[in-house]
Design a protein around this motif. Structure first.
Motif, mmCIF file in Angstrom:
data_model
loop_
_atom_site.group_PDB
_atom_site.id
_atom_site.type_symbol
_atom_site.label_atom_id
_atom_site.label_comp_id
_atom_site.label_asym_id
_atom_site.label_seq_id
_atom_site.Cartn_x
_atom_site.Cartn_y
_atom_site.Cartn_z
ATOM 1 N N HIS A 31 0.837 -1.200 0.000
ATOM 2 C CA HIS A 31 0.000 0.000 0.000
ATOM 3 C C HIS A 31 0.879 1.261 0.000
ATOM 4 N N PHE A 62 2.601 1.975 -3.394
ATOM 5 C CA PHE A 62 1.726 2.558 -4.410
ATOM 6 C C PHE A 62 1.200 3.924 -3.996
ATOM 7 N N ARG A 63 0.849 4.037 -2.713
ATOM 8 C CA ARG A 63 0.235 5.277 -2.221
ATOM 9 C C ARG A 63 1.193 6.455 -2.383
ATOM 10 N N TYR A 64 2.492 6.215 -2.191
ATOM 11 C CA TYR A 64 3.461 7.312 -2.255
ATOM 12 C C TYR A 64 4.253 7.312 -3.556
ATOM 13 N N ALA A 72 -7.689 -3.249 -0.524
ATOM 14 C CA ALA A 72 -6.812 -2.164 -0.992
ATOM 15 C C ALA A 72 -5.337 -2.521 -0.831
ATOM 16 N N GLU A 73 -5.043 -3.500 0.012
ATOM 17 C CA GLU A 73 -3.645 -3.870 0.229
ATOM 18 C C GLU A 73 -3.152 -4.938 -0.724
ATOM 19 N N THR A 115 2.926 12.997 -5.301
ATOM 20 C CA THR A 115 2.927 12.954 -3.840
ATOM 21 C C THR A 115 4.028 13.853 -3.287
ATOM 22 N N ARG A 154 0.898 8.952 -8.127
ATOM 23 C CA ARG A 154 -0.093 7.894 -8.033
ATOM 24 C C ARG A 154 -1.412 8.349 -8.645
#
Lengths: 375, 340
Positions: A41, A44-46, A358-359, B320, B326
């Motif tokens: 997570h 991808f999130r960052y 989501a993970e 970000t 993203r």
């Protein structure tokens, strides 16, 4: 946010990315698996992949407890939820995952089953106290991190003398899954899947400590760096893994020393050992049967075991034939290689395990990383 | 019989068309919403509109809890509909209000909600000119449901619309994100946590009127309510067949909202707002529009958060603060907390 922003600092990230760029060797490719969904997570999130050289590839492992639960166990939860007089309680992201009949707990709720989203197993004990005429079943899932709270809930129910609190136990174990991946023929014998090191679990390791990974490092000659879930933790761990590979070392290193010790949380481990025992084998979605990879409630505590109290049928289910999750979890394929990805299989209508939370690798890739394939 | 506003509750008779209903309407609704059109006590309101384009919208409000930090279902029912009118660049004029009351609702709560609606309407400069009340049996409602329909007048030369975003346009937001969603979540029964935060529920009519006066050619106006900024920008991207590139560092989010989202495993970009707007305008208009917004109380924290880009896939992406990129996707289903 104090103690959070420090671990997401863009300037420090650039510094680490530069250090990684200097550390990688020309002509060497680095393949690292982050076991945990929390790391997947964060990556991808960052947008961490954007900061890495092309020669560093991250393989997204099976460490999402919602993803790896086989559909048969979800069918079991649906079965329990539909029994008269039962209130089924579980964590939020478990509710959306479809079982073999495409029905999820959310759908069963819409059809009239009493299903509650809770934030802690203690909330399920509270439900049992507040609803003495109902049978409360806590659908317990998760790795070593969420097992101690389940044990505490059972102990609390015991102390309160509750006769209407039960646990449908689906707790699974991290080291067994890592072994399963390393033992797979593609990795061990054939060498067709390069796997040069692991980012070790964050929260799981706060409980079990860093010691259990020493066996992997030695037996399979792969470095392990235990890392926190913040993006700087991940970058730092990647740098440490690259250094180990370059120097020919395969050690367990602890980047997450602010929370993880070698021996872990002795109190939590004792609590779990008192209440749970190993199952001989347990099915993992995407990995198949993994020996000694899950826990069940010991006989002494069976009054709280939903599988004893309600006789849950052993539901069998098979994943879609075209689903590539098993191969993705072992690094054989990427989400984009799967014919179902983004077409038949999306977060709204997940078909495979990697898309259900989501993970999961596919869901993270779909939600945060789709633009990469397009560009 | 006089209404017992202290200890009384809504009864089936209050929707029965008889004297009890007349009393409820008179003592609670007509008294609070007090205006000449409603005072005529007809089944409809009749009024003249000046020539030009008319905007019309409707919305139903079913929020739980009925009262939350910074607002209640009444103020929300006014702000939500007023804001939907304002997003056409319109000046909101009149509202209708339909109430579905559940038997057993304390009359004191109803009076409080209606008073709050009246206050919100006065502040927004709209009149609630017609209405309806129904009562359903206990267990068949959730306290109170409110529907409001609104109409407003669109100034000539103003026509913002979702399909008008063009590459290189600037994307502006009128203030901090996620305040409403987190404030409401903080007092839900299964999840009470203390947070120093109020819902942002407010009328955006005044802000929009100064914005369209200064820059009549605003391409898109929309309020990021349910689904948050992420859903709204994806909607616009698809309507306009463009992509959007956002800068995470530029998006204003309050500390308590970030912290609550952090421990609940939620993304503030998916959390609802009830008093914020997104404005998309030509690059050259951005600076002036931003300063006009910041000079208005409802737009004090306005910020330029990104640009419209050419993209056949209509992706909304975010650079970000950490340095990566993203996607910012629609929310799938209901936003649910993650386990770890």
């Amino acid at each position: 946010m104090k103690f959070v922003d420090e671990f997401r600092d863009g300037d420090l990230a650039r510094g680490l990315a530069d250090a990684i760029g200097r550390e990688v060797r020309e002509g060497t490719r680095y393949h690292f698996m982050e076991f945990c969904g929390g790391h997947t997570h964060a990556i991808f999130r960052y947008g961490i992949q954007d900061l890495l050289p092309k020669s560093v590839r991250m393989i997204h492992g099976p460490g999402c407890p919602v993803c790896v639960l086989p559909m048969g166990r979800i069918d079991g939860a649906l079965h329990l939820a539909k029994l008269p007089g039962v209130i089924l309680a579980s964590y939020g992201d478990m509710l959306r995952v479809p079982g073999s009949g495409r029905d999820s707990l959310l759908k069963a709720k819409a059809q009239g089953a009493d299903i509650r989203m809770i934030y802690s197993p203690a909330d399920a004990v509270g439900l049992a106290e507040a609803n003495p005429t109902k049978q409360i079943v806590f659908f317990a899932i998760g790795f070593e991190t969420t097992t101690p709270p389940t044990a505490l809930a059972i102990r609390q129910a015991h102390r309160l003398g509750l006769k209407n609190f039960f646990v449908y136990c689906n707790h699974v174990l991290t080291p067994a899954a890592i072994s399963s991946i390393l033992e797979s023929p593609e990795v061990r014998d054939l060498g067709t899947v390069p796997l040069d090191g692991f980012i070790g679990p964050a929260h799981v390791s706060t409980i079990i400590g860093s010691q259990p990974y020493e066996f992997f490092a030695e037996e399979y000659r792969r470095p392990v760096v235990i890392a926190g879930f913040e993006p700087l933790d991940v970058l730092q761990a990647i740098l440490m893994l690259i250094r180990q590979v370059n120097e020919g070392r395969f050690e367990v290193e602890n980047e997450f020393s602010r929370a993880v010790t070698r021996d872990g949380n002795a109190k939590a481990k004792a609590l779990v050992a008192d209440m749970f025992e190993l199952r001989r084998s347990f099915e993992w979605r995407g990995l198949g049967q993994v020996p000694y990879s899950a826990l069940r409630i010991k006989e002494a505590w069976s009054a709280f075991d939903a599988e004893v109290r309600f006789q849950v049928p052993d539901f069998k289910s098979e994943d879609h034939k075209a689903c590539a999750c098993g191969a993705i979890l072992r690094g054989l394929k990427t989400p984009a290689d799967c014919a179902l990805f983004g077409t038949a299989c999306t977060p709204e209508h997940p078909i495979g395990s990697c898309m259900v939370s989501a993970e999961g690798a596919c869901a993270a890739y779909y939600t945060y990383g789709r633009q990469r394939r397009a560009s | 019989m006089k209404l017992d506003l202290e200890n009384g509750v809504v009864e089936m008779a209050h929707g029965g068309g008889g004297r009890a209903m007349a009393r409820l309407v008179e003592d609670i609704f007509v008294r609070s919403f007090d205006n000449p059109l409603l005072a005529q006590r007809n089944d409809q309101a009749c009024f003249d509109l000046s020539a030009g384009r008319v905007a019309m919208t409707t919305d139903s409000y079913v929020i739980q809890p009925l009262f939350f930090p910074g607002g209640d279902i009444g103020s929300l029912a006014v702000h939500g509909t007023v804001n939907d009118l304002a997003m056409a660049g319109a000046r909101p004029l009149y509202l209708s209000a339909g109430f579905i009351l559940e038997e057993g609702l304390p009359l004191a709560d109803l009076a409080r909600i209606v008073a709050s609606m009246a206050r919100a309407a006065a502040e927004a400069g709209v009149a609630i000119v017609t209405g309806d009340t129904k009562v359903v049996e206990k267990g068949k409602g959730d306290g109170v449901f409110i529907n409001t329909t609104g109409i407003g007048l669109v100034p000539s030369g103003v026509a913002p619309s979702g399909e008008k975003a063009r590459p290189n346009d600037a994307i502006l937001i009128s203030g901090t994100l996620g305040d409403h969603g987190v404030a409401v979540m903080s007092c839900r029964e299964n999840l009470s946590f203390e947070v120093d935060l109020l819902s942002d529920s407010q009328s955006l009519g005044g802000l929009v009127s100064v914005m369209v006066e200064a820059v009549p050619d605003i391409h898109v106006l929309r309020d990021p309510t349910r689904g948050g900024l992420a859903a709204t920008l994806n909607e616009i991207a698809r309507q306009s067949k463009v992509g959007m590139a956002l800068q995470e560092a530029a998006i204003p989010i309050r500390g308590p909202v970030r912290a609550a989202c952090e421990f609940l495993g939620l993304d503030p970009l998916n959390v609802a707002n009830e008093g914020k707007l997104i404005a998309i305008c030509a690059e050259g208009d951005a600076e002036r529009l931003l300063s006009i917004m910041r000079a208005h109380p409802a737009g004090r924290d306005a910020a330029l958060i990104g640009r419209v880009v050419e993209d056949a896939d209509c992706f909304v992406t975010l650079k970000t603060s950490f340095g990566g990129t993203r996607m910012v996707d629609w929310l799938m289903g209901e936003q649910l907390p993650r386990i770890c």
